[in-house]
Design a protein around this motif. Structure first.
Motif, PDB file in Angstrom:
ATOM      1  N   ILE A  38      42.167   8.340  24.506  1.00 23.64           N
ATOM      2  CA  ILE A  38      40.954   7.630  24.094  1.00 23.64           C
ATOM      3  C   ILE A  38      39.837   8.628  23.792  1.00 23.64           C
ATOM      4  N   VAL A  39      39.632   9.580  24.721  1.00 28.54           N
ATOM      5  CA  VAL A  39      38.576  10.574  24.508  1.00 28.54           C
ATOM      6  C   VAL A  39      38.868  11.401  23.253  1.00 28.54           C
ATOM      7  N   GLY A  40      40.130  11.818  23.099  1.00 30.60           N
ATOM      8  CA  GLY A  40      40.485  12.664  21.967  1.00 30.60           C
ATOM      9  C   GLY A  40      40.412  11.951  20.634  1.00 30.60           C
ATOM     10  N   PHE A  41      40.870  10.680  20.592  1.00 24.43           N
ATOM     11  CA  PHE A  41      40.890   9.934  19.331  1.00 24.43           C
ATOM     12  C   PHE A  41      39.516   9.374  18.971  1.00 24.43           C
ATOM     13  N   PHE A  42      38.838   8.776  19.971  1.00 22.58           N
ATOM     14  CA  PHE A  42      37.671   7.957  19.617  1.00 22.58           C
ATOM     15  C   PHE A  42      36.337   8.587  19.977  1.00 22.58           C
ATOM     16  N   ILE A  43      36.293   9.449  21.017  1.00 27.23           N
ATOM     17  CA  ILE A  43      34.989   9.978  21.414  1.00 27.23           C
ATOM     18  C   ILE A  43      34.766  11.362  20.806  1.00 27.23           C
ATOM     19  N   TYR A  44      35.673  12.302  21.082  1.00 30.12           N
ATOM     20  CA  TYR A  44      35.521  13.640  20.477  1.00 30.12           C
ATOM     21  C   TYR A  44      36.098  13.683  19.066  1.00 30.12           C
ATOM     22  N   LYS A  45      36.953  12.724  18.744  1.00 33.50           N
ATOM     23  CA  LYS A  45      37.557  12.593  17.407  1.00 33.50           C
ATOM     24  C   LYS A  45      38.254  13.866  16.934  1.00 33.50           C
ATOM     25  N   GLU A  46      38.880  14.608  17.866  1.00 31.34           N
ATOM     26  CA  GLU A  46      39.579  15.826  17.465  1.00 31.34           C
ATOM     27  C   GLU A  46      41.084  15.633  17.387  1.00 31.34           C
ATOM     28  N   ILE A  47      41.576  14.523  17.966  1.00 33.98           N
ATOM     29  CA  ILE A  47      43.011  14.266  17.853  1.00 33.98           C
ATOM     30  C   ILE A  47      43.249  13.400  16.627  1.00 33.98           C
ATOM     31  N   ASN A  48      44.180  13.833  15.792  1.00 35.87           N
ATOM     32  CA  ASN A  48      44.609  12.985  14.686  1.00 35.87           C
ATOM     33  C   ASN A  48      46.128  12.895  14.749  1.00 35.87           C
ATOM     34  N   TRP A  49      46.727  12.280  13.766  1.00 33.39           N
ATOM     35  CA  TRP A  49      48.167  12.051  13.799  1.00 33.39           C
ATOM     36  C   TRP A  49      48.925  13.371  13.950  1.00 33.39           C
ATOM     37  N   THR A  50      48.486  14.417  13.228  1.00 36.36           N
ATOM     38  CA  THR A  50      49.188  15.704  13.276  1.00 36.36           C
ATOM     39  C   THR A  50      49.104  16.335  14.661  1.00 36.36           C
ATOM     40  N   THR A  51      47.887  16.393  15.220  1.00 36.14           N
ATOM     41  CA  THR A  51      47.759  17.038  16.528  1.00 36.14           C
ATOM     42  C   THR A  51      48.414  16.185  17.610  1.00 36.14           C
TER      43      THR A  51
END
Lengths: 424, 181
Positions: free
Chosen positions: A249-262
């Motif tokens: 949740i933090v990676g996808f929606f708050i920091y927005k650094e996780i995407n499908w590739t990562t």
């Protein structure tokens, strides 16, 4: 039979057969030598050894760790620590130790801690003119806090192997972990002063506030993980899966650094790392079954008792033995094989199993920075791009501090046991 | 000198060697499928266990099958993940001694390692399948439609894929004389 299995295992291992397969091979030799057991027992032991719901904490903590790395959580923790103490003498090195302490409270692995922080901090230290061996030594040593400060993969394995409460073990790791961390800060400060290493530019309070706010979601994580376990809301496995979802949740929606590739990368790394560690556990389960069947624990107990009846001497012998084991073996295989043998002996000497778990964990953590095989040394050298030999001189003071800490933890059980006891 | 935990686990591209190019192509395909299947299993396992935590906490509902089902998924994840780890050269091994060997001796030692490993893995395929056959009349306690055959099957399948990846490593060792791993 025991000498054949034992020497077989050592032969396979030093020939560089992967540890997992070496354990399996040695067990197969033992089972064939005993003669009257069908080999199917191997498959059965493997499934039984891995098939624990508690053990699922392991892939989940590994998954959460990779998601945090991809999600920018480690970087924000470093920036926050750096804003507060980075300007002091030896600033970047002290930031390395303190960030490792923080990161350890969300990561369960020593090498993952070294890799996640080292890839940012070792180049930062070198850029400030710190010598490469010094930078690698600071990072490798503080990375071992990953398995001492909870959560800890090593403690989960110890808890399963010896039927000890994982929650108690986690709690027991906090004070020793802080003690090791702060003694490393002091050592780093004095070494940096002697070498004249400078800090970074002092951050203003506005910058500090901003860094603190940015790392808020990262700092909340240990509170959720550990708080959840101690208030009885979650079991360790459940807290680990909550950590996975939280990191997502933090990676996808708050920091927005996780995407499908990562995300795919984190999934792949989790599969490979947990496959590797848990395949070792599966094979070690066959191995320890063979040892138990041959009554090796009882024989070892008699051997230890013949040396001395004094717990002080017993613990010293254990530490020396585990030191040699740690030179060559990784924490997980060493603990899964040795804990079921040594812990019952420790009990007969009146040593608390939680305290003994801490002793084993710190010993194995020390093994991560003890040559010739030390996983943290290897990771740190790779990042700093130096050979392991060249960092030995700088490593010695760090290593000695860990030895001193280990002896204090061994002979002052209250350090480990006080916290779990008051929380009961 | 190393107990190998590289920083990235991207599987190394298998070298194309003319005579074995076809073999490597199939291995690559197999590993890709493995990755997808095991990745989906990992996500399902996470979601199911997380879901059960939430439902217990908020709705006071708990299902007995969640733990057992998740454990079976994990067993499969380990079997498939271990095969991927062989492919990524990610199995922990003590290299300190063989590092001291001369190049030809090193190659012989590595070959012996792979032969021993494959011997063990082939044993696992056989005994794992036997065990699965023995367990085929046992059914899961909380998942009555599931025979334990499907759980034990993970061992021969995982061991078989590990064997194929080990053989690929052996071919690499003999086809690239100049680079020391």
């Amino acid at each position: 039979m025991t000498p054949i299995v034992g020497s077989g295992l050592l032969f396979f291992i030093f020939l560089s057969v992967p540890i997992a397969l070496a354990l399996g091979l040695a067990s197969a030799v033992g089972i064939l030598y005993i003669g009257d057991i069908p080999l199917q027992v191997m498959a059965q032991r493997m499934v039984n050894g891995v098939g624990h719901f508690t053990l699922m904490a392991l892939p989940f903590f590994i998954f959460a760790g990779y998601l945090m790395e991809q999600g920018g959580i480690s970087r924000r923790l470093i920036q926050m620590v750096s804003a507060f103490v980075g300007h002091r003498t030896g600033g970047v090195a002290i930031v390395t130790v303190l960030s490792a302490m923080l990161f350890s409270s969300i990561s369960g692995s020593g090498s993952a801690t070294t890799a996640a922080l080292g890839s940012i901090l070792i180049p930062a230290m070198i850029a400030r003119g710190y010598s490469k061996p010094f930078a690698a030594s600071v990072q490798a040593t503080s990375g071992e806090l990953g398995i001492i400060i909870p959560p800890s993969i090593a403690m989960v394995i110890y808890g399963i192997a010896t039927d000890t409460s994982i929650g108690d073990l986690f709690m027991a790791g906090i004070i020793p972990g802080l003690m090791i961390g702060f003694s490393l800060v002091v050592l780093t400060f004095f070494l940096a002063k002697k070498k004249g290493y400078q800090g970074v530019e002092k951050a203003s309070w506005t910058e500090r506030w901003k860094a603190l706010r940015e790392s808020f979601w990262a700092l909340l994580m240990p509170i959720i993980i550990l708080g959840g376990i101690y208030t009885g809301v979650f079991t360790p496995t459940e807290s680990a899966v909550v950590a996975v979802v939280y990191a997502c949740i933090v990676g996808f929606f708050i920091y927005k650094e996780i995407n499908w590739t990562t995300f795919k990368k984190a999934v792949n790394e989790t599969l490979v790392t947990s496959g590797m560690i848990m395949f070792i556990i599966a094979n070690a389960s066959i191995f320890s079954w063979v040892l138990t069947r041959e009554q090796v624990p009882q024989k070892m107990a008699a051997l230890f008792a013949s040396f001395s009846a004094d717990p002080f001497v017993f613990l010293l012998l254990c530490n020396i033995f585990l030191f040699f084991v740690g030179m060559f073996f990784d924490a997980s295989p060493a603990i899964i094989v040795l804990a079921p043998i040594l812990t019952p002996i420790a009990l007969t000497f009146g040593v608390d199993p939680v305290h003994f778990g801490l002793i084993m964990t710190v010993n194995m953590a020390m093994g991560m920075i003890t040559p010739p095989v030390g996983v943290n040394l290897f990771v740190a050298c790779k990042i700093a791009n130096i050979s392991m030999e060249s960092m030995m001189k700088d490593l010695i003071p760090f290593w000695l501090v860990i030895v001193a800490n280990l002896l204090i933890i061994t002979y002052f059980p209250q350090l480990s046991l006080w916290l779990p006891n008051i929380l009961k | 000198m190393k107990s190998e935990i590289p920083l990235t686990t991207e599987p190394q591209p298998l070298k194309k060697h003319s005579a074995f190019a076809g073999y490597f192509k199939w291995i690559q395909l197999m590993n890709m499928v493995t990755k997808i299947v095991a990745g989906v299993m990992l996500c399902v396992m996470s979601i199911v266990v997380f879901g059960s935590v939430m439902s217990r906490y908020f709705a006071n509902l708990s299902w007995a099958w969640v733990e057992e089902g998740a454990v079976y998924l994990m067993i499969w994840i380990v079997a498939l993940g271990a095969s991927l780890a062989v492919n990524a050269k990610h199995m922990i091994a003590v290299e300190a001694v063989v590092m001291l060997f001369s190049r030809p001796l090193w190659r012989v030692a590595k070959t012996a390692v792979i032969v021993l490993s494959v011997a063990f893995l082939v044993t696992l395929i056989v005994v794992g399948y036997n065990m699965a056959a023995l367990a085929s009349d046992q059914i899961s306690i909380t998942l009555p439609w599931l025979s334990l055959f499907w759980v034990y099957l993970s061992i021969p399948v995982g061991a078989f894929m590990m064997t194929l990846n080990m053989i690929a490593t052996l071919i690499e060792i003999w086809s690239e004389p100049e680079v020391k791993e």
